[in-house]
Design a protein around this motif. Structure first.
Motif, PDB file in Angstrom:
ATOM      1  N   THR A  62       0.823  -1.218   0.000  1.00 49.45           N
ATOM      2  CA  THR A  62       0.000   0.000   0.000  1.00 49.45           C
ATOM      3  C   THR A  62       0.855   1.266   0.000  1.00 49.45           C
ATOM      4  N   THR A  64       2.214   2.647   2.421  1.00 45.29           N
ATOM      5  CA  THR A  64       1.744   3.425   3.563  1.00 45.29           C
ATOM      6  C   THR A  64       2.266   2.809   4.847  1.00 45.29           C
ATOM      7  N   CYS A  88       9.710   9.369   4.642  1.00 44.56           N
ATOM      8  CA  CYS A  88       8.725   8.604   3.877  1.00 44.56           C
ATOM      9  C   CYS A  88       8.389   9.294   2.561  1.00 44.56           C
ATOM     10  N   TYR A  93       6.399   7.067   0.226  1.00 44.20           N
ATOM     11  CA  TYR A  93       5.492   6.416   1.177  1.00 44.20           C
ATOM     12  C   TYR A  93       4.603   7.462   1.839  1.00 44.20           C
ATOM     13  N   LYS A  94       3.377   7.061   2.112  1.00 44.87           N
ATOM     14  CA  LYS A  94       2.436   7.920   2.836  1.00 44.87           C
ATOM     15  C   LYS A  94       2.430   7.535   4.312  1.00 44.87           C
ATOM     16  N   LEU A  96       0.103   7.531   7.929  1.00 44.45           N
ATOM     17  CA  LEU A  96      -1.169   7.688   8.639  1.00 44.45           C
ATOM     18  C   LEU A  96      -0.858   7.772  10.133  1.00 44.45           C
ATOM     19  N   VAL A 119      -1.572  -1.466   6.095  1.00 43.75           N
ATOM     20  CA  VAL A 119      -0.335  -0.680   6.027  1.00 43.75           C
ATOM     21  C   VAL A 119       0.843  -1.630   5.904  1.00 43.75           C
TER      22      VAL A 119
END
Length: 339
Positions: A62, A64, A88, A93-94, A96, A119
């Motif tokens: 993902t 993430t 990130c 990369y995201k 959360l 994730v």
């Protein structure tokens, strides 16, 4: 408006679809600088936005990572988060972020939610009360990296400051200024390896300089209840501490407020040294000497380790230590008989 596809980028740039795919995934090993710039410019001209869902399905990722912290507004935590986010972003990369508010149940829910969101890794400052769940997630091959706090029953990758050495150096600094009665203000140690490490550094410095430990100089602090013994009471004893060594920014803040409310002069009546940098300390009448953790670098190292664990599921458990700095200011004074 027609949606721009990866094949449109390839055609416009005059390269293959696979070359564009390699560029989007950061695989530049055999790609010339000219080709990279051509693809980059084409993406900009066509306003191409990669499909993250298709990308995730194709690569089983993902892109993430989830981050669980106790207080997102904390001075050090915010800098750790900036380090995580910057690293990130550089690696596509995201992030959360979940805030647990020091609540074990909220922390548990955040962990389970992030797992359900698939994730690729989780970064967490753990309460120490969800170790069984964290170990279970690790056993299910979900990479987890802890930072700031360490617990003996929670087996993950981890990034920490050099707590024991930093505490030793701070205590020794006070001893070299002539202080032998040094109050140690901390949260209950419990199972926290990190809190115990700070205490051990304090004890090691006393022992190294031949100073006998006095248990009455240990004062515990709680977020709700405050100090177990009022620091003002400690200072007013017949044989008071001449210096107070606080182990957390929140403890230092409460201590300074108490001293100010009673017009206790720093450092004339008592020297103060804190663990963690203090916001806008340069504006203080008496700037406080502190152990400054490199919070941003802790964030970078934590994110770096998380991505390394994603890339290599067989990566052996890592324990990275980031060096702290003792910042000398005006809140600690030399007393008679010092070096």
């Amino acid at each position: 408006m027609k949606k721009v596809r990866i094949v449109d980028v390839a055609t416009h740039a005059g390269v293959s679809k696979s070359t564009v795919s390699q560029y989007l995934n950061g695989r530049f090993g055999h790609m010339s600088e000219h080709t990279k710039q051509k693809i980059k410019q084409t993406i900009k001209e066509l306003n191409y936005v990669p499909n993250p869902i298709a990308r995730s399905l194709k690569q089983d990722k993902t892109f993430t990572i989830g981050v669980v912290v106790r207080d997102i507004s904390g001075f050090n935590t915010s800098r750790v988060l900036r380090g995580i986010d910057d690293f990130c972003k550089e690696n596509s990369y995201k992030v959360l972020i979940y805030n647990s508010d020091f609540d074990a149940e909220s922390e548990k829910n955040a962990l389970l939610t992030l797992q359900q969101m698939c994730v690729d890794a989780i970064v967490i400052t753990s309460s120490g009360l969800n170790s069984a769940l964290i170990n279970q997630l690790v056993s299910e091959k979900l990479p987890i990296v802890q930072f700031q706090l360490e617990y003996p029953d929670c087996q993950t990758h981890i990034v920490l400051s050099d707590y024991e050495k930093a505490s030793f150096d701070a205590t020794e600094h006070l001893i070299k200024l002539g202080h032998s009665r040094i109050g140690f203000l901390a949260q209950e140690f419990g199972q926290s390896v990190s809190r115990n490490a700070r205490y051990q550094g304090y004890l090691n410095a006393l022992q190294h300089h031949g100073i006998e430990q006095d248990p009455t100089l240990i004062n515990f602090w709680d977020r709700q209840a405050g100090f177990s013994t009022c620091p003002i009471e400690m200072i007013n004893r017949d044989n008071p501490p001449t210096a107070l060594f606080s182990q957390h920014l929140a403890i230092t803040t409460d201590l300074l407020n108490l001293l100010n409310s009673q017009d206790i002069s720093i450092p004339e009546q008592v020297s103060v040294l804190g663990f963690d940098e203090i916001p806008m300390v340069e504006l203080f009448k008496v700037p406080v000497t502190v152990i400054k953790q490199n919070a941003y670098q802790i964030g970078v190292e934590t994110a770096k380790l998380a991505l390394a664990a994603i890339a290599n599921p067989k990566l052996e458990q890592q324990r990275h230590i980031v060096q702290s700095t003792l910042v000398h200011r005006d809140s600690c004074r030399s007393i008679a008989g010092s070096e």
